[in-house]
Design a protein around this motif. Sequence first.
Motif, mmCIF file in Angstrom:
data_model
loop_
_atom_site.group_PDB
_atom_site.id
_atom_site.type_symbol
_atom_site.label_atom_id
_atom_site.label_comp_id
_atom_site.label_asym_id
_atom_site.label_seq_id
_atom_site.Cartn_x
_atom_site.Cartn_y
_atom_site.Cartn_z
ATOM 1 N N ASN A 9 26.913 24.198 52.805
ATOM 2 C CA ASN A 9 27.880 24.674 53.831
ATOM 3 C C ASN A 9 27.842 25.821 53.959
ATOM 4 N N ARG A 10 27.280 26.484 55.313
ATOM 5 C CA ARG A 10 27.084 27.801 55.732
ATOM 6 C C ARG A 10 28.597 28.752 55.383
ATOM 7 N N TRP A 11 29.789 27.956 55.568
ATOM 8 C CA TRP A 11 30.909 28.601 55.335
ATOM 9 C C TRP A 11 31.030 28.677 53.735
ATOM 10 N N LEU A 12 30.793 28.046 53.030
ATOM 11 C CA LEU A 12 30.758 28.089 51.642
ATOM 12 C C LEU A 12 29.771 29.194 51.058
ATOM 13 N N ILE A 13 28.658 29.461 51.799
ATOM 14 C CA ILE A 13 27.756 30.376 51.828
ATOM 15 C C ILE A 13 28.401 31.794 51.962
ATOM 16 N N ALA A 14 29.132 31.819 53.025
ATOM 17 C CA ALA A 14 29.987 33.181 53.159
ATOM 18 C C ALA A 14 31.072 33.392 52.040
ATOM 19 N N ALA A 15 31.749 32.396 51.707
ATOM 20 C CA ALA A 15 32.814 32.433 50.566
ATOM 21 C C ALA A 15 32.103 32.945 49.441
ATOM 22 N N SER A 16 30.788 32.328 48.859
ATOM 23 C CA SER A 16 30.044 33.018 47.625
ATOM 24 C C SER A 16 29.753 34.322 48.031
ATOM 25 N N ALA A 17 29.051 34.823 49.075
ATOM 26 C CA ALA A 17 29.055 36.184 49.189
ATOM 27 C C ALA A 17 30.229 37.012 49.270
ATOM 28 N N MET A 18 31.443 36.710 49.630
ATOM 29 C CA MET A 18 32.725 37.356 49.296
ATOM 30 C C MET A 18 32.964 37.545 47.859
ATOM 31 N N SER A 19 32.810 36.328 47.016
ATOM 32 C CA SER A 19 32.927 36.388 45.780
ATOM 33 C C SER A 19 32.301 37.376 44.927
ATOM 34 N N LEU A 20 30.913 37.516 45.150
ATOM 35 C CA LEU A 20 30.253 38.827 44.984
ATOM 36 C C LEU A 20 30.846 40.368 45.369
ATOM 37 N N HIS A 21 31.255 40.392 46.564
ATOM 38 C CA HIS A 21 31.467 41.478 46.952
ATOM 39 C C HIS A 21 32.958 41.721 46.666
ATOM 40 N N LEU A 22 33.879 41.001 46.256
ATOM 41 C CA LEU A 22 35.115 41.136 45.898
ATOM 42 C C LEU A 22 35.236 41.676 44.491
ATOM 43 N N SER A 23 34.127 41.245 43.638
ATOM 44 C CA SER A 23 34.112 41.717 42.426
ATOM 45 C C SER A 23 33.551 43.229 42.215
ATOM 46 N N ILE A 24 32.397 43.488 42.871
ATOM 47 C CA ILE A 24 31.810 44.625 43.029
ATOM 48 C C ILE A 24 32.768 45.693 43.690
ATOM 49 N N GLY A 25 33.428 45.329 44.511
ATOM 50 C CA GLY A 25 34.417 46.166 45.338
ATOM 51 C C GLY A 25 35.542 46.577 44.619
ATOM 52 N N SER A 26 35.758 46.285 43.274
ATOM 53 C CA SER A 26 36.786 46.666 42.212
ATOM 54 C C SER A 26 36.389 48.112 41.932
ATOM 55 N N VAL A 27 35.260 48.652 42.265
ATOM 56 C CA VAL A 27 34.821 49.974 42.183
ATOM 57 C C VAL A 27 35.660 50.917 42.491
ATOM 58 N N TYR A 28 36.189 50.298 43.842
ATOM 59 C CA TYR A 28 37.173 51.454 44.437
ATOM 60 C C TYR A 28 38.655 51.361 44.024
ATOM 61 N N ALA A 29 39.056 50.591 43.014
ATOM 62 C CA ALA A 29 39.984 50.919 42.152
ATOM 63 C C ALA A 29 39.944 51.653 41.032
ATOM 64 N N TYR A 30 39.024 52.455 41.050
ATOM 65 C CA TYR A 30 38.751 53.280 39.677
ATOM 66 C C TYR A 30 39.581 54.340 39.239
ATOM 67 N N SER A 31 40.353 54.706 40.607
ATOM 68 C CA SER A 31 41.478 55.810 40.305
ATOM 69 C C SER A 31 42.701 55.283 39.088
ATOM 70 N N VAL A 32 42.691 53.881 38.915
ATOM 71 C CA VAL A 32 43.667 53.412 37.887
ATOM 72 C C VAL A 32 43.315 53.724 36.468
ATOM 73 N N TYR A 33 41.995 54.122 36.440
ATOM 74 C CA TYR A 33 41.517 54.559 35.039
ATOM 75 C C TYR A 33 41.531 56.064 34.656
ATOM 76 N N GLN A 34 41.628 56.720 35.655
ATOM 77 C CA GLN A 34 41.698 58.247 35.606
ATOM 78 C C GLN A 34 42.716 59.049 34.595
ATOM 79 N N ARG A 35 43.697 58.748 34.941
ATOM 80 C CA ARG A 35 44.567 59.409 33.917
ATOM 81 C C ARG A 35 44.749 58.611 32.514
ATOM 82 N N PRO A 36 44.830 57.365 32.490
ATOM 83 C CA PRO A 36 44.820 56.666 31.219
ATOM 84 C C PRO A 36 43.441 57.281 30.227
ATOM 85 N N LEU A 37 42.273 57.245 31.220
ATOM 86 C CA LEU A 37 41.205 58.130 30.297
ATOM 87 C C LEU A 37 41.214 59.307 29.997
#
Length: 431
Positions: A9-37
């Motif tokens: 289903n092409r909409w599930l293909i789109a959802a699958s792509a979102m699953s990949l991008h949602l995971s790698i997009g976590s890189v933009y949350a990197y600031s939460v590690y800065q002070r603890p590190l």
Amino acid sequence: MATPNAEKNRWLIAASAMSLHLSIGSVYAYSVYQRPLQETQGWSIADVSLAFTVAIFTLGMATAALGRYVERYGPRRSGLGAAVLFAGGTVLAGVAVQVGSYVGFVATYGVVAGVGLGLGYISPVSTLVKWFPDRRGLATGLAVMGFGAGAPVTGPVANVLIETTDIPTTFYVLGSGYFVAMAAGASYLEKPPEEWVPAGVSADEVVETDSHGVIVASDLEQRTASEAIRTPQFYLVWLIVFLNITAGIMLLSVASNMTQAITGASAATAAAVVGLIGVFNGAGRIVWSSLSDYLGRTATYAVFFALQILAFLALPNLRTVPLFAGAMFLIITCYGGGFACLPAYLADLFGTQELGAIHGYTLTAWSMAGVAGPTLVARIVELTGSYELAFYVVAGALGVGLVCVGLLRWRVTVVRQAQLQGTPHEATRWE
């Protein structure tokens, strides 16, 4: 006419792509590690920030190096490879923190996970465009919206994990979660059968639509990656992307401090504004990419630059938090929208034959902008003690971007005329 696999289903293909991008997009949350590190490892803020810079730079370079790999082996294999690299790099970053190795941390989070970022970003793109020839902008917008939404989703989870466990455990848990989500998404990805188009759309018709959704034109050309990078159109697109990303990343890199300095807002208020930036980044990706299916991609980029020029010129004089934040949110929607519209724009210009590779080459602009934007604002503030000059410099650069959009529209006209005369290649190459 060929029909797609009934199980796909092409909409599930789109959802699958979102699953990949949602995971790698976590890189933009990197600031939460800065002070603890900084507190637990004794690393300076510059040391900690370097890993993020390396990751973004590696992302852009990896897209150029691996674009042909994606085209050759397909989205499923590429997506699974991205899952192993990004999730594995995240887990190994936890190991590096646990043993106190700074070099190991930069190598794992910055390089290994960075390669996974690049591979994961481009893996589903050309596939999505082929599944959605009638709505290219919407399809790619859905996927990269996930990338923009990665930080708002991951940030709170990472904070809770850091507070209740420790940094290494946080990386272990998140890395494991990334692998599950990315592997699941990649497993469903598959290219449609050759010459497949959605019901009601002729294979001979173009994919660009007018304001009523009526198909009106076809792809400009069908080029390989090697052919595409020898055209003026490619370098104009590269400059457009570079300037748009530079403006957005400049803002993202200093959003909190800049809001406090210009409006007098408290740190808590500025933090709330920064949190909302992620929302507008994600929303801009889906809204602008969907609109581009009706406005046309060139017109959409022209709107991006025109709006941002006005916003950057206004920013120094917006002293209240709502007005200042509103201008920033507008700029960030254009930043996210630029990413979302890019794959469809490249398909419009060069076709889908080797879209993944062409997209990868174009995203080297992201690597360059990731260095240029933060460096520009840091140097100007260091020399002048104010953000004002930086706003005006970026507004001027965006003016150059608007000119590039105009030149690209002219080049498209030249190519169209050459096609009518039967000599497209002679009219569009550099030689």
